[in-house]
Write an enzyme that holds these catalytic residues in place. Structure first.
Site, mmCIF file in Angstrom:
data_model
loop_
_atom_site.group_PDB
_atom_site.id
_atom_site.type_symbol
_atom_site.label_atom_id
_atom_site.label_comp_id
_atom_site.label_asym_id
_atom_site.label_seq_id
_atom_site.Cartn_x
_atom_site.Cartn_y
_atom_site.Cartn_z
ATOM 1 N N ARG A 147 21.413 26.265 -16.842
ATOM 2 C CA ARG A 147 20.132 26.632 -17.452
ATOM 3 C C ARG A 147 19.006 26.756 -16.435
ATOM 4 O O ARG A 147 18.276 27.728 -16.413
ATOM 5 C CB ARG A 147 19.726 25.598 -18.496
ATOM 6 C CG ARG A 147 18.420 25.972 -19.155
ATOM 7 C CD ARG A 147 17.873 24.907 -20.070
ATOM 8 N NE ARG A 147 16.779 25.450 -20.843
ATOM 9 C CZ ARG A 147 15.556 25.631 -20.387
ATOM 10 N NH1 ARG A 147 15.262 25.303 -19.149
ATOM 11 N NH2 ARG A 147 14.615 26.146 -21.158
ATOM 12 N N HIS A 184 24.045 27.316 -20.109
ATOM 13 C CA HIS A 184 23.620 25.915 -20.177
ATOM 14 C C HIS A 184 24.763 24.943 -19.912
ATOM 15 O O HIS A 184 24.897 23.912 -20.571
ATOM 16 C CB HIS A 184 22.957 25.628 -21.536
ATOM 17 C CG HIS A 184 21.647 26.343 -21.724
ATOM 18 N ND1 HIS A 184 21.444 27.641 -21.315
ATOM 19 C CD2 HIS A 184 20.481 25.942 -22.272
ATOM 20 C CE1 HIS A 184 20.211 28.003 -21.594
ATOM 21 N NE2 HIS A 184 19.598 27.001 -22.167
ATOM 22 N N PHE A 244 28.951 25.186 -27.273
ATOM 23 C CA PHE A 244 29.241 25.736 -28.599
ATOM 24 C C PHE A 244 30.414 26.714 -28.565
ATOM 25 O O PHE A 244 31.210 26.775 -29.497
ATOM 26 C CB PHE A 244 28.004 26.421 -29.186
ATOM 27 C CG PHE A 244 26.820 25.511 -29.287
ATOM 28 C CD1 PHE A 244 26.986 24.189 -29.689
ATOM 29 C CD2 PHE A 244 25.537 25.960 -28.989
ATOM 30 C CE1 PHE A 244 25.906 23.339 -29.780
ATOM 31 C CE2 PHE A 244 24.447 25.118 -29.075
ATOM 32 C CZ PHE A 244 24.623 23.798 -29.469
ATOM 33 N N GLU A 250 29.594 30.872 -34.277
ATOM 34 C CA GLU A 250 30.356 31.107 -33.040
ATOM 35 C C GLU A 250 31.805 31.486 -33.313
ATOM 36 O O GLU A 250 32.388 32.300 -32.591
ATOM 37 C CB GLU A 250 30.309 29.855 -32.155
ATOM 38 C CG GLU A 250 28.919 29.518 -31.617
ATOM 39 C CD GLU A 250 28.024 28.812 -32.632
ATOM 40 O OE1 GLU A 250 28.550 28.377 -33.687
ATOM 41 O OE2 GLU A 250 26.814 28.697 -32.388
ATOM 42 N N ARG A 264 21.847 32.270 -15.093
ATOM 43 C CA ARG A 264 21.968 33.126 -16.283
ATOM 44 C C ARG A 264 21.201 34.441 -16.090
ATOM 45 O O ARG A 264 21.497 35.443 -16.727
ATOM 46 C CB ARG A 264 21.528 32.394 -17.556
ATOM 47 C CG ARG A 264 20.119 31.878 -17.498
ATOM 48 C CD ARG A 264 19.849 30.849 -18.608
ATOM 49 N NE ARG A 264 18.692 30.058 -18.277
ATOM 50 C CZ ARG A 264 17.613 29.931 -19.052
ATOM 51 N NH1 ARG A 264 17.549 30.517 -20.213
ATOM 52 N NH2 ARG A 264 16.599 29.192 -18.668
ATOM 53 N N SER A 295 17.719 32.861 -24.671
ATOM 54 C CA SER A 295 18.135 31.815 -23.730
ATOM 55 C C SER A 295 19.239 32.272 -22.799
ATOM 56 O O SER A 295 19.326 31.829 -21.661
ATOM 57 C CB SER A 295 18.636 30.584 -24.490
ATOM 58 O OG SER A 295 17.590 29.987 -25.183
ATOM 59 N N ASP A 297 17.284 18.454 -23.558
ATOM 60 C CA ASP A 297 17.988 18.629 -24.835
ATOM 61 C C ASP A 297 19.033 17.542 -25.066
ATOM 62 O O ASP A 297 19.442 17.284 -26.199
ATOM 63 C CB ASP A 297 18.663 20.007 -24.894
ATOM 64 C CG ASP A 297 17.690 21.090 -25.351
ATOM 65 O OD1 ASP A 297 16.596 20.730 -25.824
ATOM 66 O OD2 ASP A 297 18.032 22.286 -25.237
#
Lengths: 276, 313
Positions: free
Chosen positions: B166, B108, B82, B57, B9, B36, B116
């Site tokens: 991530r 992620h 998401f 979203e 990322r 993030s 998570d």
């Protein structure tokens, strides 16, 4: 385009209503109810309000219109044809194989459509994006978005209702065709949305409530929205589903059903026979 | 051997910064995850071209569609699970049906989000995006490739999905390596079996290559950074020349890279094939490296799969 008189607009509305019942009858399917309730809103918009060039549909400075409730495309196709985007005769190809007039609007199929739509709840977000792009590009076009009242049950609409005032999108004008009916019945019985004006006000929109079949009120509402600066406007138009055809008026069943030959003749006689 | 580690990322963040400087039409949207996803780097430099849409979203995708219709090149960013899951209908009906120029970044991806747990581990996003007409799907293998991919999608017209992990993962490609959307990179030549991988697991495929070499198996390693459009030529050639194929991805084995390769081979050149990936299950919380072992995503697992594929020739 030069604006039409209210008398002339009333005449055009009859033709648009006739187009709607003819198109859906010819197709054997489609959505006459919500199309008929939006006739004055759409006719006033396309003939007198929108800054557009039907002969040059991608003119960069044009105002944009997003049909969020995509199923009422018969009314959109009719006003597009009658303002010159394509021949009126083509209306009878609705929903047929190879037609540019898809059962729900297809952006790629027909020049002049600003977006595909048909899955409910998505239009206002698109309108916001177009309005943001206008601000970024220093353009002064306005963006209009027609939604159904049942459609407001979609969560994405409420997300978009937050976004427009947050980014002070005063170039957005939302229009709610508040005809109180959806497929399964009365909106308040399926999933209540009242009190509607208060909800939009609480989201910091400039709210204008009108009789959506009174052309003077419709035109005044568009003008008032245009004058409002610093926040977006919403026109909540109280309407009658199936307006103009007695046996369709206020009957949920006419949401997505086409008239047969006999019903078509009856509808046309009423549309041209009585004053709205 | 010490390998530089970076989350890919970061490559996205650097790519956006570069685009911000060079392309005034690029705008970035995020859904309350800017720190993030690294889109906050762009936000800090170009605040007028950054829009946080909040935790919404679906609205973010629709707003991006409108921006694209208005001539902008919007990059929308949030976690893969998401964006691909929650906003799938918006991506399908508003973006892809109209072939709009919207770039979607799913951060992620895979199990590397670790602690998570299942709710935040995108293990289905490649499949969800790959099935959409007009969509391109790109899964960079490291931070350097992630930056190149970010720059590249801004140039092509139409919807693109970029997938990032991530965790910091090995940076093993070079700045000067060639990158083209839709064109696979052959990292190792080999004649007995081909390992086709995408994302950070490509590094594990390279380690598997070394393990296989020790036992006399010559493995070709292909970095298939573009899952759609798949580089058909590279896959068919590999199948013809090595006679056995293994796919590796940090994703469900159904519908992702493995599915794409299997569809192509089944129709053109049936070839013994094994798939390394998540085997039709949800993930769970834990350190990423332990999860990789539990779910069979290590170099050892890839090497085992390669041995099986070779045995089936």
């Amino acid at each position: 385009m030069s604006p039409q008189s209210v008398e002339k607009l009333k005449e055009i509305c009859k033709d648009v209503r006739a187009d709607i019942v003819r198109m859906t009858a010819e197709a054997g399917s489609g959505h006459p109810g919500g199309s008929l309730s939006s006739v004055e809103l759409m006719t006033a918009l396309y003939f007198n309000v929108l800054k557009h060039r039907p002969e040059d549909p991608s003119w960069p400075d044009r105002d944009r219109f997003i049909l969020s409730k995509g199923h009422v495309c018969p009314v959109l196709y009719s006003v597009m044809a009658r303002t010159g985007y394509f021949p009126v005769e083509e209306l009878l190809t609705l929903r047929k194989l190879g037609s540019r007039l898809q059962g729900h609007p297809s952006y790629k199929a027909l020049p002049g459509l600003e977006s595909s739509s048909g899955s409910l709840g998505q239009g206002l977000s698109i309108a916001n994006g177009l309005a943001l792009a206008a601000k970024l590009n220093g353009k002064d076009y306005r963006v209009y978005c027609l939604m159904g009242d049942g459609e407001l049950q979609e969560g994405q609409i409420w997300e978009a209702m937050m976004t427009a005032p947050h980014y002070k999108l005063d170039n957005v004008c939302a229009i709610v065709d508040y005809n109180n009916l959806q497929i399964d019945g009365k909106v308040e019985e399926v999933m209540g949305i009242a009190p509607l004006a208060k909800k939009w006000e609480d989201f910091n929109w400039h709210v204008i409530e009108i009789d959506g079949h009174d052309l003077n009120q419709v035109l005044a509402a568009y003008e008032e929205a245009k004058q409002c600066k610093g926040k977006p406007s919403v026109i909540i138009a109280n309407t009658v589903k199936g307006k103009g055809v007695s046996f369709m008026e206020n009957v949920a069943g006419w949401h997505g059903k086409a008239p047969n030959r006999e019903e078509l003749e009856k509808a046309l006689a009423e549309i041209y026979g009585r004053e709205n | 051997m010490s390998v530089k580690m970076l989350p890919n990322r970061d490559g996205y963040g650097h790519g956006l910064l570069e685009l911000g400087k060079t392309n005034p039409d690029v705008v970035v949207l995020d859904a309350d995850l800017a720190k993030s996803t690294r889109s906050d780097w762009f936000a800090a430099e170009f605040p007028d071209r950054f829009f946080d849409i909040g935790i919404a979203e679906q609205d973010m995708l629709g707003t991006a569609a409108g921006l694209a219709l208005g001539g902008k090149i919007p990059f929308v960013t949030t976690y893969g699970v998401f964006v691909a899951g929650r906003a799938w209908d918006q991506i399908r009906t508003t973006v892809c049906y109209a072939d709009l120029n919207v770039k979607i970044a799913g951060a992620h991806g895979g199990i590397s989000v670790g602690p998570d747990g299942a709710t935040h581990q995108a293990l289905e996003d490649i499949a969800l995006m790959r099935v959409l007409p007009n969509m391109r799907v790109i899964v960079p293998c490291d931070a350097i490739e992630a930056k190149k991919a970010t720059m590249a999608v801004a140039v092509v017209q139409g919807p693109c999905y970029l997938r990032f992990a991530r965790e910091a993962t090995p940076v093993f490609t070079q700045e000067e390596d060639y990158f083209e959307i839709g064109k696979a990179n052959i990292l190792k030549e080999g004649s007995d079996v081909t390992i086709i991988a995408c994302g950070p697991i490509v590094y594990e495929a390279l380690l598997a290559h070394d393990r296989l070499k020790e036992i006399g198996i010559s493995a070709r390693v292909i970095n298939m950074h573009t899952v759609k459009p798949l580089d058909r030529e590279a896959v068919l050639k590999a199948a013809a020349e090595t006679g056995a194929v293994v796919t590796a991805e940090e994703h469900q084995i159904f519908g992702g890279l493995g599915g794409a390769v299997a569809e192509l081979l089944a129709q053109n050149r049936p070839t013994p094939m094994e798939m390394v990936g998540i085997k039709d299950t949800f993930g769970e919380s834990g350190p990423p490296e332990e999860l990789a072992v539990k779910y069979g995503l290590t170099a050892k697992d890839i090497a085992e799969a390669a041995k099986k594929a070779v045995a089936r020739k």
